[in-house]
Design a protein around this motif. Structure first.
Motif, PDB file in Angstrom:
ATOM      1  N   SER A 196       0.821  -1.211   0.000  1.00 52.37           N
ATOM      2  CA  SER A 196       0.000   0.000   0.000  1.00 52.37           C
ATOM      3  C   SER A 196       0.853   1.258   0.000  1.00 52.37           C
ATOM      4  N   ASN A 197       0.383   2.240  -0.749  1.00 51.06           N
ATOM      5  CA  ASN A 197       0.905   3.601  -0.684  1.00 51.06           C
ATOM      6  C   ASN A 197      -0.267   4.456  -0.218  1.00 51.06           C
ATOM      7  N   PRO A 198      -0.557   4.428   1.092  1.00 50.67           N
ATOM      8  CA  PRO A 198      -1.772   5.080   1.590  1.00 50.67           C
ATOM      9  C   PRO A 198      -1.597   6.583   1.737  1.00 50.67           C
ATOM     10  N   PRO A 199      -2.667   7.320   2.046  1.00 56.41           N
ATOM     11  CA  PRO A 199      -2.498   8.728   2.412  1.00 56.41           C
ATOM     12  C   PRO A 199      -1.606   8.777   3.644  1.00 56.41           C
ATOM     13  N   TYR A 200      -0.478   9.512   3.584  1.00 57.19           N
ATOM     14  CA  TYR A 200       0.427   9.456   4.730  1.00 57.19           C
ATOM     15  C   TYR A 200       1.061  10.786   5.128  1.00 57.19           C
ATOM     16  N   ILE A 201       0.670  11.868   4.490  1.00 56.81           N
ATOM     17  CA  ILE A 201       1.272  13.156   4.861  1.00 56.81           C
ATOM     18  C   ILE A 201       0.537  13.694   6.103  1.00 56.81           C
ATOM     19  N   PRO A 202       1.257  13.981   7.200  1.00 58.94           N
ATOM     20  CA  PRO A 202       0.594  14.548   8.381  1.00 58.94           C
ATOM     21  C   PRO A 202      -0.167  15.828   8.011  1.00 58.94           C
ATOM     22  N   THR A 203      -1.329  16.001   8.611  1.00 60.05           N
ATOM     23  CA  THR A 203      -2.223  17.107   8.243  1.00 60.05           C
ATOM     24  C   THR A 203      -1.517  18.460   8.279  1.00 60.05           C
ATOM     25  N   ARG A 204      -0.717  18.708   9.318  1.00 60.34           N
ATOM     26  CA  ARG A 204      -0.031  20.001   9.435  1.00 60.34           C
ATOM     27  C   ARG A 204       0.982  20.191   8.312  1.00 60.34           C
ATOM     28  N   VAL A 205       1.716  19.125   7.992  1.00 60.44           N
ATOM     29  CA  VAL A 205       2.720  19.197   6.924  1.00 60.44           C
ATOM     30  C   VAL A 205       2.046  19.489   5.581  1.00 60.44           C
ATOM     31  N   LEU A 206       0.899  18.848   5.359  1.00 61.47           N
ATOM     32  CA  LEU A 206       0.163  19.057   4.112  1.00 61.47           C
ATOM     33  C   LEU A 206      -0.244  20.525   3.979  1.00 61.47           C
ATOM     34  N   ALA A 207      -0.666  21.123   5.089  1.00 58.60           N
ATOM     35  CA  ALA A 207      -1.134  22.513   5.057  1.00 58.60           C
ATOM     36  C   ALA A 207       0.007  23.514   4.932  1.00 58.60           C
ATOM     37  N   GLU A 208       1.163  23.204   5.556  1.00 61.79           N
ATOM     38  CA  GLU A 208       2.208  24.222   5.682  1.00 61.79           C
ATOM     39  C   GLU A 208       3.438  24.010   4.799  1.00 61.79           C
ATOM     40  N   GLU A 209       3.731  22.763   4.432  1.00 63.53           N
ATOM     41  CA  GLU A 209       5.017  22.494   3.779  1.00 63.53           C
ATOM     42  C   GLU A 209       4.921  21.922   2.373  1.00 63.53           C
ATOM     43  N   VAL A 210       3.797  21.330   2.027  1.00 61.51           N
ATOM     44  CA  VAL A 210       3.673  20.682   0.715  1.00 61.51           C
ATOM     45  C   VAL A 210       3.509  21.750  -0.366  1.00 61.51           C
ATOM     46  N   PRO A 211       4.221  21.629  -1.506  1.00 62.21           N
ATOM     47  CA  PRO A 211       4.114  22.628  -2.574  1.00 62.21           C
ATOM     48  C   PRO A 211       2.677  22.807  -3.057  1.00 62.21           C
ATOM     49  N   ALA A 212       2.350  24.037  -3.441  1.00 67.35           N
ATOM     50  CA  ALA A 212       0.994  24.345  -3.901  1.00 67.35           C
ATOM     51  C   ALA A 212       0.597  23.473  -5.093  1.00 67.35           C
ATOM     52  N   GLU A 213       1.576  23.138  -5.947  1.00 68.13           N
ATOM     53  CA  GLU A 213       1.273  22.313  -7.132  1.00 68.13           C
ATOM     54  C   GLU A 213       0.651  20.985  -6.725  1.00 68.13           C
ATOM     55  N   VAL A 214       1.101  20.444  -5.573  1.00 67.11           N
ATOM     56  CA  VAL A 214       0.539  19.195  -5.068  1.00 67.11           C
ATOM     57  C   VAL A 214      -0.741  19.470  -4.294  1.00 67.11           C
ATOM     58  N   ARG A 215      -0.657  20.396  -3.348  1.00 65.32           N
ATOM     59  CA  ARG A 215      -1.780  20.649  -2.439  1.00 65.32           C
ATOM     60  C   ARG A 215      -3.031  21.145  -3.180  1.00 65.32           C
ATOM     61  N   ASP A 216      -2.835  22.002  -4.185  1.00 58.47           N
ATOM     62  CA  ASP A 216      -3.979  22.618  -4.855  1.00 58.47           C
ATOM     63  C   ASP A 216      -4.580  21.757  -5.959  1.00 58.47           C
ATOM     64  N   PHE A 217      -3.792  20.833  -6.504  1.00 61.30           N
ATOM     65  CA  PHE A 217      -4.275  20.080  -7.665  1.00 61.30           C
ATOM     66  C   PHE A 217      -4.533  18.598  -7.376  1.00 61.30           C
ATOM     67  N   GLU A 218      -3.795  18.012  -6.434  1.00 59.09           N
ATOM     68  CA  GLU A 218      -3.949  16.569  -6.204  1.00 59.09           C
ATOM     69  C   GLU A 218      -4.947  16.310  -5.076  1.00 59.09           C
ATOM     70  N   PRO A 219      -5.599  15.134  -5.091  1.00 57.40           N
ATOM     71  CA  PRO A 219      -6.706  14.880  -4.163  1.00 57.40           C
ATOM     72  C   PRO A 219      -6.263  14.737  -2.706  1.00 57.40           C
ATOM     73  N   GLY A 220      -6.875  15.529  -1.825  1.00 60.75           N
ATOM     74  CA  GLY A 220      -6.558  15.464  -0.402  1.00 60.75           C
ATOM     75  C   GLY A 220      -6.804  14.091   0.190  1.00 60.75           C
ATOM     76  N   LEU A 221      -7.831  13.404  -0.329  1.00 65.24           N
ATOM     77  CA  LEU A 221      -8.165  12.056   0.139  1.00 65.24           C
ATOM     78  C   LEU A 221      -6.971  11.110   0.022  1.00 65.24           C
ATOM     79  N   ALA A 222      -6.136  11.331  -1.012  1.00 60.96           N
ATOM     80  CA  ALA A 222      -4.997  10.444  -1.260  1.00 60.96           C
ATOM     81  C   ALA A 222      -3.722  10.924  -0.567  1.00 60.96           C
ATOM     82  N   LEU A 223      -3.803  12.057   0.120  1.00 57.03           N
ATOM     83  CA  LEU A 223      -2.598  12.657   0.705  1.00 57.03           C
ATOM     84  C   LEU A 223      -2.614  12.713   2.233  1.00 57.03           C
TER      85      LEU A 223
END
Length: 294
Positions: A196-223
């Motif tokens: 499995s490659n499950p959703p695994y990015i901690p919520t805070r990291v997703l909000a503060e550190e993940v590039p906008a290209e990923v955060r804004d375009f890719e599905p949050g359900l999978a992240l």
């Protein structure tokens, strides 16, 4: 040649410069991928056809593609495809784009397949997305039967299209369900590998550190993997003893900062002959591999 003629070379050069000004980290590579997708030529063929003029329809499609990329949309969504290991996959918005580091996860799963010493091996993949892991395993190890699940209807439909394009309908089942709830109960306990490659990015990291290209375009359900990135991993850990045959392997890709905690959870659960953490190509902790006792 008049100045109004847009040749492949002129389009490549112009696109590279434009995307660089728009902040693209790899403007020349992006230009090559976009133009290859629009013309149907390979990136190598572009360079031996520098003087070929683009047709009006190609120019129109190229213009649209450039604007989408310039707005920050991931290249793979714009071109609609992505190479992964030995296969090429269709990609679309709403489904996670395969990452190079996930090839390490495939390698671990293939080890689990090979360790059985058998041809007719069953693999269960949870959260298949484009199907990149399941389809790589079945194409690289003929005879292996993979059951792949995903909660997202969009991902399931895309994985099925990729499966058909690769001619793997007979050996890969794609099931729309949560975790393994839709998998034939009679198959439980027969899988040699649970991957499995499950959703695994901690919520805070997703909000503060993940590039906008990923955060804004890719599905949050999978992240989004919850507070510590291990919400789904805990559920996979509970599923593993039910799904795996004795001696079977659990292989899970996780957030680099969560691997030690994940390994501790597995060891505390018990029943594992070995638990190890593997690094990706950049030497970051990436995959947990645990093997059940016989």
């Amino acid at each position: 040649m008049t100045h109004d003629t847009w040749t492949i070379k002129r389009v490549l050069d112009w696109t590279s410069g434009y995307l660089e000004r728009k902040g693209d980290e790899h403007p020349r590579l992006s230009a090559e991928w976009l133009l290859a997708a629009v013309t149907g030529l390979s990136r190598v063929e572009l360079y031996v056809n520098f003087d070929r003029p683009l047709e009006a329809a190609e120019l129109s499609r190229m213009h649209e593609a450039i604007e989408r990329r310039a707005a920050g949309e991931p290249l793979q969504y714009v071109t609609g495809e992505m190479p992964f290991r030995h296969i090429v996959l269709k990609c679309e918005r709403g489904v996670l784009i395969p990452r190079p580091e996930t090839e390490i996860l495939v390698e671990a799963a293939l080890e689990g397949v090979d360790a059985t010493g058998e041809k007719d091996v069953r693999v269960l993949e949870v959260g298949t997305g484009t199907g990149c892991v399941a389809l790589s395993i079945s194409s690289e190890r003929p005879g292996t039967h993979v059951v792949a699940t995903d909660l997202s209807e969009r991902a399931v439909l895309l994985a099925r299209r990729n499966r058909e394009a690769l001619g793997l309908d007979e050996v890969v089942d794609v099931v729309e369900c949560d975790l393994a709830s839709g998998v034939d109960p009679e198959l439980m306990g027969t899988f040699s590998v649970l991957v499995s490659n499950p959703p695994y990015i901690p919520t805070r990291v997703l909000a503060e550190e993940v590039p906008a290209e990923v955060r804004d375009f890719e599905p949050g359900l999978a992240l989004d993997g919850g507070a510590d990135g291990l919400d789904v991993f805990r559920r996979l850990l509970a599923l593993a003893p039910v799904a795996l045959a004795p001696g079977g392997m659990l292989a899970v890709e996780l957030f680099e900062g969560a691997l030690d905690a994940a390994a501790e959870l597995a060891r505390a659960q018990g029943g594992w002959a070995s638990v190890e953490v593997r690094e990706d190509l950049t030497r970051r902790p990436r995959v947990l591999v645990a093997v059940r006792g016989e």
